[in-house]
Design an enzyme around this catalytic site. Structure first.
Site, PDB file in Angstrom:
ATOM      1  N   CYS A 112      11.174  10.050  42.642  1.00 38.61           N
ATOM      2  CA  CYS A 112      12.091  11.176  42.800  1.00 38.61           C
ATOM      3  C   CYS A 112      11.567  12.390  42.043  1.00 38.61           C
ATOM      4  CB  CYS A 112      13.480  10.789  42.315  1.00 38.61           C
ATOM      5  SG  CYS A 112      14.664  12.150  42.418  1.00 38.61           S
TER       6      CYS A 112
ATOM      7  N   CYS B 165      14.193  14.454  40.226  1.00 34.48           N
ATOM      8  CA  CYS B 165      14.699  13.846  38.986  1.00 34.48           C
ATOM      9  C   CYS B 165      13.687  13.990  37.859  1.00 34.48           C
ATOM     10  CB  CYS B 165      14.968  12.344  39.166  1.00 34.48           C
ATOM     11  SG  CYS B 165      15.713  11.877  40.709  1.00 34.48           S
ATOM     12  N   ASP B 166      12.445  13.728  38.154  1.00 36.41           N
ATOM     13  CA  ASP B 166      11.464  13.554  37.069  1.00 36.41           C
ATOM     14  C   ASP B 166      10.383  14.625  37.004  1.00 36.41           C
ATOM     15  OD1 ASP B 166      12.781  11.213  36.347  1.00 36.41           O
ATOM     16  OD2 ASP B 166      11.667  10.027  37.806  1.00 36.41           O
TER      17      ASP B 166
END
Ligand code: NDP
Length: 309
Positions: free
Chosen positions: A134, A137-138
Protein backbone atom coordinates in the site's frame (compact mmCIF):
# COMPACT_ATOMS: atom_id res chain seq x y z
CA UNK A 1 -30.21 -22.08 16.41
CA UNK A 2 -29.14 -18.61 17.44
CA UNK A 3 -30.79 -15.47 16.17
CA UNK A 4 -29.65 -11.87 15.90
CA UNK A 5 -30.94 -8.64 14.44
CA UNK A 6 -27.57 -7.84 12.98
CA UNK A 7 -24.60 -10.02 12.14
CA UNK A 8 -21.33 -8.37 11.16
CA UNK A 9 -18.82 -10.52 9.30
CA UNK A 10 -15.24 -9.28 9.42
CA UNK A 11 -13.41 -6.92 11.73
CA UNK A 12 -11.46 -4.19 9.96
CA UNK A 13 -12.31 -0.50 10.20
CA UNK A 14 -15.58 -1.14 8.30
CA UNK A 15 -16.70 -3.96 10.59
CA UNK A 16 -15.78 -2.22 13.84
CA UNK A 17 -17.44 1.03 12.79
CA UNK A 18 -20.59 -0.86 11.80
CA UNK A 19 -20.40 -2.64 15.17
CA UNK A 20 -20.09 0.63 17.12
CA UNK A 21 -23.11 2.13 15.34
CA UNK A 22 -25.21 -1.03 15.54
CA UNK A 23 -24.29 -1.49 19.19
CA UNK A 24 -25.28 2.09 20.03
CA UNK A 25 -28.56 1.56 18.15
CA UNK A 26 -29.38 -1.36 20.51
CA UNK A 27 -29.27 -3.94 17.74
CA UNK A 28 -27.14 -6.22 19.98
CA UNK A 29 -24.96 -7.18 17.02
CA UNK A 30 -22.83 -10.28 16.81
CA UNK A 31 -19.49 -9.94 15.05
CA UNK A 32 -17.52 -12.84 13.59
CA UNK A 33 -14.08 -11.31 13.58
CA UNK A 34 -12.44 -13.70 11.16
CA UNK A 35 -8.97 -15.13 10.76
CA UNK A 36 -7.13 -11.82 10.99
CA UNK A 37 -8.84 -9.73 13.68
CA UNK A 38 -8.43 -6.07 12.79
CA UNK A 39 -7.74 -6.86 9.15
CA UNK A 40 -5.12 -5.41 6.86
CA UNK A 41 -4.22 -2.48 9.11
CA UNK A 42 -2.71 -4.85 11.63
CA UNK A 43 0.02 -5.61 9.10
CA UNK A 44 1.04 -1.99 8.46
CA UNK A 45 3.20 -0.13 10.90
CA UNK A 46 2.19 3.48 11.38
CA UNK A 47 -1.14 4.97 10.24
CA UNK A 48 -0.70 8.68 9.66
CA UNK A 49 -3.68 9.51 7.47
CA UNK A 50 -6.58 8.60 9.75
CA UNK A 51 -8.00 11.86 11.11
CA UNK A 52 -7.82 12.28 14.86
CA UNK A 53 -4.28 11.02 15.37
CA UNK A 54 -2.01 14.04 14.90
CA UNK A 55 1.08 11.99 15.75
CA UNK A 56 0.00 8.90 13.82
CA UNK A 57 -0.97 5.61 15.38
CA UNK A 58 0.24 2.05 15.13
CA UNK A 59 -2.19 0.05 12.94
CA UNK A 60 -2.62 -2.71 15.52
CA UNK A 61 -3.21 -0.17 18.30
CA UNK A 62 -5.85 1.61 16.23
CA UNK A 63 -7.67 -1.66 15.58
CA UNK A 64 -7.46 -2.63 19.27
CA UNK A 65 -8.99 0.76 20.11
CA UNK A 66 -11.82 0.26 17.61
CA UNK A 67 -12.46 -3.21 19.02
CA UNK A 68 -12.58 -1.86 22.57
CA UNK A 69 -14.99 0.85 21.45
CA UNK A 70 -17.27 -1.77 19.88
CA UNK A 71 -17.14 -3.88 23.06
CA UNK A 72 -18.14 -0.85 25.09
CA UNK A 73 -21.45 -0.86 23.25
CA UNK A 74 -22.07 -4.51 23.97
CA UNK A 75 -21.08 -6.02 20.62
CA UNK A 76 -20.69 -9.78 20.94
CA UNK A 77 -17.32 -10.22 19.21
CA UNK A 78 -16.46 -13.82 18.46
CA UNK A 79 -13.17 -15.25 17.38
CA UNK A 80 -14.81 -17.09 14.55
CA UNK A 81 -14.97 -17.33 10.78
CA UNK A 82 -18.10 -17.42 8.61
CA UNK A 83 -17.79 -20.57 6.52
CA UNK A 84 -21.07 -20.78 4.66
CA UNK A 85 -24.16 -18.68 4.15
CA UNK A 86 -27.65 -19.28 2.86
CA UNK A 87 -29.22 -16.05 1.68
CA UNK A 88 -32.12 -17.73 -0.14
CA UNK A 89 -34.71 -16.45 2.34
CA UNK A 90 -34.94 -14.20 5.38
CA UNK A 91 -33.81 -14.52 8.11
CA UNK A 92 -30.46 -15.21 6.51
CA UNK A 93 -28.44 -18.19 7.72
CA UNK A 94 -24.72 -18.02 8.43
CA UNK A 95 -22.62 -20.93 9.60
CA UNK A 96 -19.57 -20.16 11.69
CA UNK A 97 -16.62 -22.51 11.97
CA UNK A 98 -17.47 -25.25 14.42
CA UNK A 99 -20.88 -25.63 12.78
CA UNK A 100 -22.88 -23.02 14.73
CA UNK A 101 -25.70 -21.62 12.62
CA UNK A 102 -26.82 -18.06 13.23
CA UNK A 103 -30.04 -16.62 11.80
CA UNK A 104 -29.71 -12.92 11.12
CA UNK A 105 -32.31 -10.37 10.11
CA UNK A 106 -29.58 -8.17 8.64
CA UNK A 107 -26.01 -8.99 7.63
CA UNK A 108 -23.13 -6.57 7.21
CA UNK A 109 -20.29 -8.01 5.15
CA UNK A 110 -16.97 -6.35 5.93
CA UNK A 111 -14.57 -9.14 5.11
CA UNK A 112 -12.08 -6.91 3.30
CA UNK A 113 -9.69 -7.76 0.53
CA UNK A 114 -6.31 -9.39 0.53
CA UNK A 115 -3.42 -7.85 -1.33
CA UNK A 116 -1.78 -10.34 -3.61
CA UNK A 117 1.88 -11.08 -3.00
CA UNK A 118 4.40 -12.82 -5.23
CA UNK A 119 4.80 -15.64 -2.74
CA UNK A 120 8.47 -15.06 -1.94
CA UNK A 121 9.70 -16.06 1.53
CA UNK A 122 11.45 -12.68 1.70
CA UNK A 123 8.11 -10.84 1.47
CA UNK A 124 7.23 -12.35 4.84
CA UNK A 125 10.74 -11.92 6.22
CA UNK A 126 10.73 -8.18 5.51
CA UNK A 127 7.03 -7.51 6.21
CA UNK A 128 6.84 -4.03 7.77
CA UNK A 129 10.60 -3.66 7.17
CA UNK A 130 10.57 -2.46 3.59
CA UNK A 131 7.84 -4.58 2.02
CA UNK A 132 4.41 -3.04 1.56
CA UNK A 133 1.29 -3.53 -0.51
CA UNK A 134 0.00 0.00 0.00
CA UNK A 135 1.86 3.05 -1.28
CA UNK A 136 -0.65 5.51 0.21
CA UNK A 137 -0.14 3.91 3.63
CA UNK A 138 3.61 3.52 3.66
CA UNK A 139 5.02 5.75 0.91
CA UNK A 140 5.73 8.57 3.30
CA UNK A 141 8.49 6.51 4.93
CA UNK A 142 10.42 6.47 1.66
CA UNK A 143 10.91 10.18 1.13
CA UNK A 144 14.05 10.75 -0.93
CA UNK A 145 14.69 6.99 -1.00
CA UNK A 146 14.70 4.43 -3.79
CA UNK A 147 11.76 2.07 -4.19
CA UNK A 148 10.53 -0.61 -6.56
CA UNK A 149 6.88 -1.26 -7.43
CA UNK A 150 5.85 -4.64 -8.85
CA UNK A 151 3.02 -4.78 -11.38
CA UNK A 152 1.94 -3.38 -14.70
CA UNK A 153 -1.72 -2.52 -14.12
CA UNK A 154 -3.45 0.73 -13.17
CA UNK A 155 -2.75 0.21 -9.49
CA UNK A 156 0.97 -0.26 -10.07
CA UNK A 157 1.12 2.86 -12.25
CA UNK A 158 -0.87 4.87 -9.74
CA UNK A 159 1.33 3.71 -6.88
CA UNK A 160 4.49 4.39 -8.86
CA UNK A 161 3.33 7.95 -9.59
CA UNK A 162 2.32 8.50 -5.98
CA UNK A 163 5.67 7.22 -4.75
CA UNK A 164 7.55 9.31 -7.32
CA UNK A 165 6.16 12.35 -5.51
CA UNK A 166 8.04 11.28 -2.41
CA UNK A 167 10.92 9.04 -3.34
CA UNK A 168 14.14 9.89 -5.16
CA UNK A 169 13.74 7.11 -7.70
CA UNK A 170 11.05 4.59 -8.50
CA UNK A 171 11.57 1.39 -10.49
CA UNK A 172 8.47 -0.26 -11.92
CA UNK A 173 9.07 -4.01 -12.27
CA UNK A 174 6.88 -5.40 -15.05
CA UNK A 175 6.99 -9.07 -15.93
CA UNK A 176 5.76 -8.61 -19.52
CA UNK A 177 7.26 -6.44 -22.30
CA UNK A 178 4.27 -4.10 -21.97
CA UNK A 179 2.04 -2.45 -19.38
CA UNK A 180 -1.52 -3.59 -18.88
CA UNK A 181 -2.60 -0.21 -17.44
CA UNK A 182 -4.84 2.25 -19.25
CA UNK A 183 -3.17 4.36 -21.93
CA UNK A 184 -3.20 7.55 -19.92
CA UNK A 185 -1.55 5.89 -16.91
CA UNK A 186 1.06 4.29 -19.15
CA UNK A 187 1.92 7.67 -20.65
CA UNK A 188 2.25 9.28 -17.26
CA UNK A 189 4.53 6.56 -16.00
CA UNK A 190 6.68 6.37 -19.11
CA UNK A 191 7.16 10.15 -19.21
CA UNK A 192 7.83 10.58 -15.51
CA UNK A 193 11.42 11.64 -14.91
CA UNK A 194 11.65 9.76 -11.61
CA UNK A 195 10.15 6.46 -12.81
CA UNK A 196 12.12 3.88 -14.70
CA UNK A 197 10.10 0.99 -16.08
CA UNK A 198 12.00 -2.29 -16.14
CA UNK A 199 10.11 -4.50 -18.58
CA UNK A 200 10.44 -8.28 -18.55
CA UNK A 201 11.76 -8.25 -15.01
CA UNK A 202 10.87 -10.63 -12.21
CA UNK A 203 11.85 -10.26 -8.57
CA UNK A 204 13.15 -13.49 -7.07
CA UNK A 205 14.16 -12.31 -3.59
CA UNK A 206 15.15 -9.45 -1.33
CA UNK A 207 18.24 -8.81 0.72
CA UNK A 208 19.35 -6.53 3.55
CA UNK A 209 20.57 -6.60 7.15
CA UNK A 210 17.94 -4.63 9.08
CA UNK A 211 15.38 -4.17 6.35
CA UNK A 212 15.24 -4.20 2.59
CA UNK A 213 18.47 -3.02 0.95
CA UNK A 214 17.92 -4.51 -2.47
CA UNK A 215 16.08 -6.89 -4.75
CA UNK A 216 17.35 -9.87 -6.74
CA UNK A 217 16.11 -9.51 -10.32
CA UNK A 218 15.90 -11.72 -13.37
CA UNK A 219 15.54 -10.09 -16.76
CA UNK A 220 13.96 -12.12 -19.55
CA UNK A 221 13.62 -15.17 -17.35
CA UNK A 222 14.04 -18.46 -19.19
CA UNK A 223 15.25 -16.81 -22.41
CA UNK A 224 18.67 -17.37 -23.98
CA UNK A 225 19.80 -13.90 -22.94
CA UNK A 226 18.48 -14.19 -19.36
CA UNK A 227 20.27 -11.84 -17.02
CA UNK A 228 20.39 -11.89 -13.20
CA UNK A 229 21.41 -8.90 -11.14
CA UNK A 230 20.81 -7.10 -7.85
CA UNK A 231 19.22 -3.66 -7.64
CA UNK A 232 19.70 -1.57 -4.48
CA UNK A 233 16.34 -0.32 -3.15
CA UNK A 234 14.93 0.76 0.23
CA UNK A 235 11.32 -0.23 -0.31
CA UNK A 236 9.51 -2.98 -2.22
CA UNK A 237 5.84 -2.32 -3.08
CA UNK A 238 3.47 -4.96 -4.38
CA UNK A 239 0.75 -3.77 -6.74
CA UNK A 240 -0.29 -6.97 -8.46
CA UNK A 241 -3.94 -6.80 -7.50
CA UNK A 242 -6.21 -7.53 -4.58
CA UNK A 243 -8.58 -10.37 -3.97
CA UNK A 244 -11.85 -9.40 -2.28
CA UNK A 245 -12.81 -11.89 0.43
CA UNK A 246 -16.21 -12.63 -1.01
CA UNK A 247 -16.05 -16.29 -2.05
CA UNK A 248 -18.84 -17.57 0.23
CA UNK A 249 -21.19 -14.75 -0.80
CA UNK A 250 -20.75 -15.00 -4.55
CA UNK A 251 -23.55 -17.52 -5.14
CA UNK A 252 -26.01 -15.11 -3.49
CA UNK A 253 -24.89 -11.57 -4.29
CA UNK A 254 -23.99 -9.73 -7.44
CA UNK A 255 -20.25 -9.19 -7.74
CA UNK A 256 -18.00 -7.83 -10.46
CA UNK A 257 -15.70 -10.15 -12.38
CA UNK A 258 -12.95 -9.89 -9.72
CA UNK A 259 -15.42 -10.69 -6.95
CA UNK A 260 -15.99 -7.23 -5.47
CA UNK A 261 -19.55 -7.12 -4.10
CA UNK A 262 -21.69 -4.77 -6.16
CA UNK A 263 -23.34 -2.01 -4.16
CA UNK A 264 -26.10 0.35 -5.19
CA UNK A 265 -25.13 3.97 -5.95
CA UNK A 266 -21.89 3.74 -3.98
CA UNK A 267 -23.80 3.05 -0.74
CA UNK A 268 -23.72 -0.15 1.34
CA UNK A 269 -26.86 -1.81 -0.12
CA UNK A 270 -26.28 -5.01 -2.07
CA UNK A 271 -28.57 -6.84 -4.45
CA UNK A 272 -30.37 -8.41 -1.41
CA UNK A 273 -32.53 -6.47 1.05
CA UNK A 274 -31.01 -6.45 4.54
CA UNK A 275 -27.55 -7.49 3.31
CA UNK A 276 -24.93 -4.74 3.26
CA UNK A 277 -21.33 -4.62 2.15
CA UNK A 278 -18.83 -2.19 3.64
CA UNK A 279 -15.12 -1.59 3.23
CA UNK A 280 -12.68 -3.14 0.80
CA UNK A 281 -14.86 -6.16 -0.07
CA UNK A 282 -16.96 -3.74 -2.11
CA UNK A 283 -14.34 -1.12 -2.93
CA UNK A 284 -11.79 -1.76 -5.67
CA UNK A 285 -11.07 1.94 -5.96
CA UNK A 286 -10.18 3.67 -2.70
CA UNK A 287 -9.17 0.91 -0.27
CA UNK A 288 -8.60 3.34 2.60
CA UNK A 289 -9.34 2.79 6.29
CA UNK A 290 -11.26 6.04 6.58
CA UNK A 291 -13.43 5.18 3.58
CA UNK A 292 -14.05 1.70 4.99
CA UNK A 293 -15.01 3.17 8.36
CA UNK A 294 -17.44 5.55 6.65
CA UNK A 295 -19.06 2.75 4.71
CA UNK A 296 -19.36 0.66 7.90
CA UNK A 297 -21.27 3.52 9.46
CA UNK A 298 -23.60 3.70 6.46
CA UNK A 299 -24.18 -0.06 6.55
CA UNK A 300 -25.21 0.02 10.21
CA UNK A 301 -27.54 2.98 9.62
CA UNK A 302 -29.14 1.17 6.69
CA UNK A 303 -29.53 -2.01 8.77
CA UNK A 304 -31.20 -0.02 11.54
CA UNK A 305 -33.60 1.66 9.09
CA UNK A 306 -34.39 -1.66 7.45
CA UNK A 307 -35.25 -3.22 10.82
CA UNK A 308 -37.42 -0.26 11.78
CA UNK A 309 -39.36 -0.44 8.56
P1 NDP B 1 -4.59 -5.76 -12.63
O1 NDP B 1 -5.10 -7.13 -12.53
O2 NDP B 1 -5.15 -4.84 -13.65
O3 NDP B 1 -3.01 -5.78 -12.89
C1 NDP B 1 -2.19 -6.61 -12.15
C2 NDP B 1 -0.78 -6.42 -12.65
O4 NDP B 1 0.06 -7.20 -11.82
C3 NDP B 1 -0.58 -6.88 -14.09
O5 NDP B 1 0.34 -6.05 -14.74
C4 NDP B 1 -0.01 -8.27 -13.91
O6 NDP B 1 0.86 -8.65 -14.93
C5 NDP B 1 0.80 -8.07 -12.66
N1 NDP B 1 1.02 -9.34 -11.97
C6 NDP B 1 0.10 -10.21 -11.52
N2 NDP B 1 0.69 -11.26 -10.93
C7 NDP B 1 2.02 -11.03 -11.02
C8 NDP B 1 3.16 -11.75 -10.63
N3 NDP B 1 3.05 -12.93 -9.98
N4 NDP B 1 4.37 -11.25 -10.89
C9 NDP B 1 4.50 -10.06 -11.52
N5 NDP B 1 3.47 -9.32 -11.94
C10 NDP B 1 2.23 -9.81 -11.68
O7 NDP B 1 -4.75 -5.18 -11.13
P2 NDP B 1 -4.82 -3.69 -10.62
O8 NDP B 1 -4.84 -3.78 -9.14
O9 NDP B 1 -3.77 -2.87 -11.25
O10 NDP B 1 -6.22 -3.16 -11.12
C11 NDP B 1 -7.43 -3.84 -10.76
C12 NDP B 1 -8.60 -3.16 -11.45
O11 NDP B 1 -8.81 -1.86 -10.89
C13 NDP B 1 -8.33 -2.94 -12.94
O12 NDP B 1 -9.53 -3.08 -13.62
C14 NDP B 1 -7.87 -1.51 -13.00
O13 NDP B 1 -8.09 -0.91 -14.25
C15 NDP B 1 -8.70 -0.86 -11.90
N6 NDP B 1 -8.04 0.31 -11.36
C16 NDP B 1 -8.41 1.53 -11.84
C17 NDP B 1 -7.80 2.67 -11.39
C18 NDP B 1 -8.23 3.96 -11.95
O14 NDP B 1 -9.08 4.00 -12.79
N7 NDP B 1 -7.66 5.04 -11.50
C19 NDP B 1 -6.74 2.64 -10.38
C20 NDP B 1 -6.41 1.31 -9.95
C21 NDP B 1 -7.05 0.20 -10.43
P3 NDP B 1 0.30 -9.19 -16.36
O15 NDP B 1 -0.14 -7.97 -17.10
O16 NDP B 1 1.52 -9.83 -16.90
O17 NDP B 1 -0.79 -10.14 -16.05
Amino acid sequence: METTKCLIIGSGPAGYTAAIYAGRANLAPIMLEGLQPGGQLTTTSEVENFPGYPDGVNGQVMMDDMRAQAERFGVDIRSSVAEKVDFSARPYKIWADGGTCIEAETVIISTGATARYLGLDDERKYAGMGVSACATCDGFFYRKKVVAVVGGGDTACEEAIYLAGLARQVYLLVRKPYLRASRIMQDRVLKHPKIEVLFEHNATGLFGENGVEGVHLVKRQGKADEQRYDLPIDGFFLAIGHKPNSDIFRPWLETDETGYIKVIDGGPCTSLPGVYAAGDVADPRYRQAIVAAGSGCKAALEAERFLNE
